[in-house]
Design an enzyme around this catalytic site. Structure first.
Site, PDB file in Angstrom:
ATOM      1  N   GLY A 139      -1.336   8.307  -5.725  1.00  0.00           N
ATOM      2  CA  GLY A 139      -1.063   7.257  -4.398  1.00  0.00           C
ATOM      3  C   GLY A 139      -2.186   7.680  -3.487  1.00  0.00           C
ATOM      4  N   ASP A 155       1.819  10.611 -12.085  1.00  0.00           N
ATOM      5  CA  ASP A 155       2.072   9.523 -11.345  1.00  0.00           C
ATOM      6  C   ASP A 155       2.769   8.551 -12.409  1.00  0.00           C
ATOM      7  OD1 ASP A 155       2.017   7.076  -9.912  1.00  0.00           O
ATOM      8  OD2 ASP A 155       0.817   8.406  -8.228  1.00  0.00           O
ATOM      9  N   GLY A 172       1.168   3.522  -7.105  1.00  0.00           N
ATOM     10  CA  GLY A 172      -0.064   4.176  -7.028  1.00  0.00           C
ATOM     11  C   GLY A 172      -1.055   3.443  -8.097  1.00  0.00           C
ATOM     12  N   LYS A 174      16.320   7.278  -6.048  1.00  0.00           N
ATOM     13  CA  LYS A 174      16.319   8.170  -7.114  1.00  0.00           C
ATOM     14  C   LYS A 174      15.028   9.003  -6.958  1.00  0.00           C
ATOM     15  CE  LYS A 174      16.834   7.687 -12.073  1.00  0.00           C
ATOM     16  NZ  LYS A 174      16.813   6.610 -13.368  1.00  0.00           N
ATOM     17  N   GLY A 206      12.344  21.744  -9.235  1.00  0.00           N
ATOM     18  CA  GLY A 206      12.828  22.521 -10.517  1.00  0.00           C
ATOM     19  C   GLY A 206      11.635  22.874 -11.176  1.00  0.00           C
ATOM     20  N   TYR A 253      14.921   4.910   1.911  1.00  0.00           N
ATOM     21  CA  TYR A 253      14.040   5.436   2.357  1.00  0.00           C
ATOM     22  C   TYR A 253      14.253   6.749   2.918  1.00  0.00           C
ATOM     23  CZ  TYR A 253       9.112   7.338   3.225  1.00  0.00           C
ATOM     24  OH  TYR A 253       7.951   7.972   3.155  1.00  0.00           O
ATOM     25  N   TYR A 265      17.457  24.828  -2.119  1.00  0.00           N
ATOM     26  CA  TYR A 265      16.726  25.675  -3.151  1.00  0.00           C
ATOM     27  C   TYR A 265      16.064  26.915  -2.428  1.00  0.00           C
ATOM     28  CZ  TYR A 265      17.233  22.891  -7.205  1.00  0.00           C
ATOM     29  OH  TYR A 265      17.635  22.384  -8.392  1.00  0.00           O
ATOM     30  N   ARG A 292       1.759  -2.599   4.925  1.00  0.00           N
ATOM     31  CA  ARG A 292       1.620  -1.749   6.283  1.00  0.00           C
ATOM     32  C   ARG A 292       0.912  -2.295   7.552  1.00  0.00           C
ATOM     33  NH1 ARG A 292       2.825   4.108   4.113  1.00  0.00           N
ATOM     34  NH2 ARG A 292       1.581   3.390   2.336  1.00  0.00           N
TER      35      ARG A 292
HETATM   36  N1  UDP Z   1       4.101  -4.622  11.498  1.00  0.00           N
HETATM   37  C1  UDP Z   1       3.590  -5.675  12.027  1.00  0.00           C
HETATM   38  N2  UDP Z   1       2.899  -6.451  11.294  1.00  0.00           N
HETATM   39  C2  UDP Z   1       2.622  -6.300   9.888  1.00  0.00           C
HETATM   40  C3  UDP Z   1       3.010  -5.023   9.462  1.00  0.00           C
HETATM   41  C4  UDP Z   1       3.740  -4.228  10.270  1.00  0.00           C
HETATM   42  O1  UDP Z   1       3.628  -5.830  13.308  1.00  0.00           O
HETATM   43  O2  UDP Z   1       2.250  -7.301   9.289  1.00  0.00           O
HETATM   44  C5  UDP Z   1       4.574  -3.420  12.452  1.00  0.00           C
HETATM   45  C6  UDP Z   1       6.163  -3.182  11.841  1.00  0.00           C
HETATM   46  O3  UDP Z   1       7.023  -3.941  12.088  1.00  0.00           O
HETATM   47  C7  UDP Z   1       6.025  -1.738  12.733  1.00  0.00           C
HETATM   48  C8  UDP Z   1       4.939  -1.078  12.807  1.00  0.00           C
HETATM   49  O4  UDP Z   1       3.774  -2.205  12.519  1.00  0.00           O
HETATM   50  O5  UDP Z   1       6.673  -2.048  13.940  1.00  0.00           O
HETATM   51  C9  UDP Z   1       4.168  -0.275  11.666  1.00  0.00           C
HETATM   52  O6  UDP Z   1       4.789  -0.623  10.508  1.00  0.00           O
HETATM   53  P1  UDP Z   1       4.291  -0.043   9.185  1.00  0.00           P
HETATM   54  O7  UDP Z   1       4.802  -0.699   7.917  1.00  0.00           O
HETATM   55  O8  UDP Z   1       2.525   0.392   9.221  1.00  0.00           O
HETATM   56  O9  UDP Z   1       4.891   1.369   9.123  1.00  0.00           O
HETATM   57  P2  UDP Z   1       6.361   1.916   9.648  1.00  0.00           P
HETATM   58  O10 UDP Z   1       7.306   0.766  10.181  1.00  0.00           O
HETATM   59  O11 UDP Z   1       6.871   2.539   8.435  1.00  0.00           O
HETATM   60  O12 UDP Z   1       5.971   2.764  10.711  1.00  0.00           O
END
Ligand code: UDP
Length: 319
Positions: free
Chosen positions: A15, A36, A41, A95, A106, A149, A163, A190
């Site tokens: 990853g 992995d 990844g 999971k 473990g 998550y 643990y 992201r």
């Molecule tokens: N975000 C956005 N446009 C995108 C992807 C993410 O505006 O194309 C925004 C998302 O809504 C969040 C922030 O950027 O408010 C960070 O999102 P990311 O997925 O990077 O991480 P996380 O939400 O887990 O902090």
């Protein structure tokens, strides 16, 4: 007599953060066993490693993990971590956090190795306290889409503490805030990789909501140094690792347009459900305990990341 070479197992080695941790530990003379299942990844993150001290094993950590010989440290990094990923594979995400963490810990117990759980700022949910320090218990919607998550990581923290308290495993917990750098997947959804890819392709940058929500972005090399220091510390409770410099998402998009010199505009799209409004780590504890704080400014880190993405996307076209 020379000290025996330390052996580190890294789950999620292929990853983004896991692969940088492989590089870091190999450079410090560890033998590294990288696990992995290549679900999120890619072996491309490891193909530059040319070391007899590195072994890759294709292992799904939700199955029993079997490793021969001595292990000194287990870094448990494996999990889908992008909202797009964990929304696509919600049950697997649960999971990995539950069964995967139990298997990884473990392994540490069996090998009498030290164990580090990579937890997340998502345990704070949409926080009502700002900035977030480790003693804040969080504000997580347990049935929202992100909960697969958030709750899996909260359960993983609970498992780790149990643990430690009841089984005597020597554990560490870090809570990783938004991290970025080379080897993020351009399509992982992201903000940083999405905006960089869009800017480099002169496409609109898709800001969700009005872009006033905030995040704090840590460059991956800073983070990995913090992870190592946490492992070497004697502290069992959670430690925040992240960069306290807080940006609105709109500002992040503008910065990326500026650094890339792109002709792209920003367009605004719907905000995902339960998207946290504000996020910034209080890193006082990491400073005191680990003598750690990020060294790279966001502008600098983004510049490195953008040049990596340029090369990566050009290579992609040739493949
Ligand atoms: N975000 C956005 N446009 C995108 C992807 C993410 O505006 O194309 C925004 C998302 O809504 C969040 C922030 O950027 O408010 C960070 O999102 P990311 O997925 O990077 O991480 P996380 O939400 O887990 O902090």
């Amino acid at each position: 007599m020379a000290e025996r070479q330390k052996v580190s197992v890294i789950t999620g080695a292929a990853g983004f953060i896991g692969s940088h941790l492989c590089d870091f530990l190999l450079a410090r003379g560890h033998r590294v066993i990288g696990l992995d299942n290549l679900n999120t990844g890619t072996l491309r993150n490891l193909e530059h490693i040319d070391s007899p001290d590195f072994v890759y094993m294709n292992v799904d950590i939700t199955d029993f993990i079997e490793i021969d010989g001595q292990v000194d440290y287990v870094y448990h990094m494996a999990s889908p971590a992008s909202p797009v990923d964990y929304l696509q594979i919600p049950l697997h995400t649960l999971k990995v956090g539950a069964v995967g963490t139990r298997n990884a810990i473990g392994l540490a117990k069996w090998k009498r190795a030290r164990f580090l759980l990579a937890s997340t700022s998502e345990v704070y949910g949409d926080p009502e306290v700002h900035p977030q320090s480790e003693d804040y218990w969080g504000n997580v919607n347990p049935i929202g889409p992100r909960s697969v998550y958030d709750e899996a990581k909260r359960y993983a923290e609970t498992t780790t503490m149990a643990y430690q308290r009841q089984q005597g495993v020597d554990t560490r917990i870090i809570r990783i805030f938004n991290t970025y750098g080379p080897r993020m997947r351009p399509h992982d959804g992201r903000a940083v990789p999405t905006f960089i890819r869009q800017a480099l392709e002169d496409k609109h940058l898709t800001v969700f909501g009005d872009g006033s929500q905030t995040r704090s972005f840590c460059y991956v090399s800073d983070l990995v140094e913090g992870i190592y220091r946490a492992m070497m510390s004697g502290y069992h409770f959670p430690v925040n690792l992240g960069n306290p410099a807080e940006y609105t998402i709109r500002k992040l998009a503008e910065l990326i347009i500026e650094i890339t010199g792109s002709k792209s505009d920003i367009i605004y799209q719907a905000l995902p459900t339960d998207d946290p409004r504000r996020r910034r780590p209080d890193i006082s504890l990491a400073k005191k305990l680990l003598d750690w704080e990020p060294t790279l400014k966001v502008e600098e880190g983004l510049t490195h990341t953008i040049s990596w993405f340029k090369e990566y996307l050009a290579e992609e076209q040739l493949r």
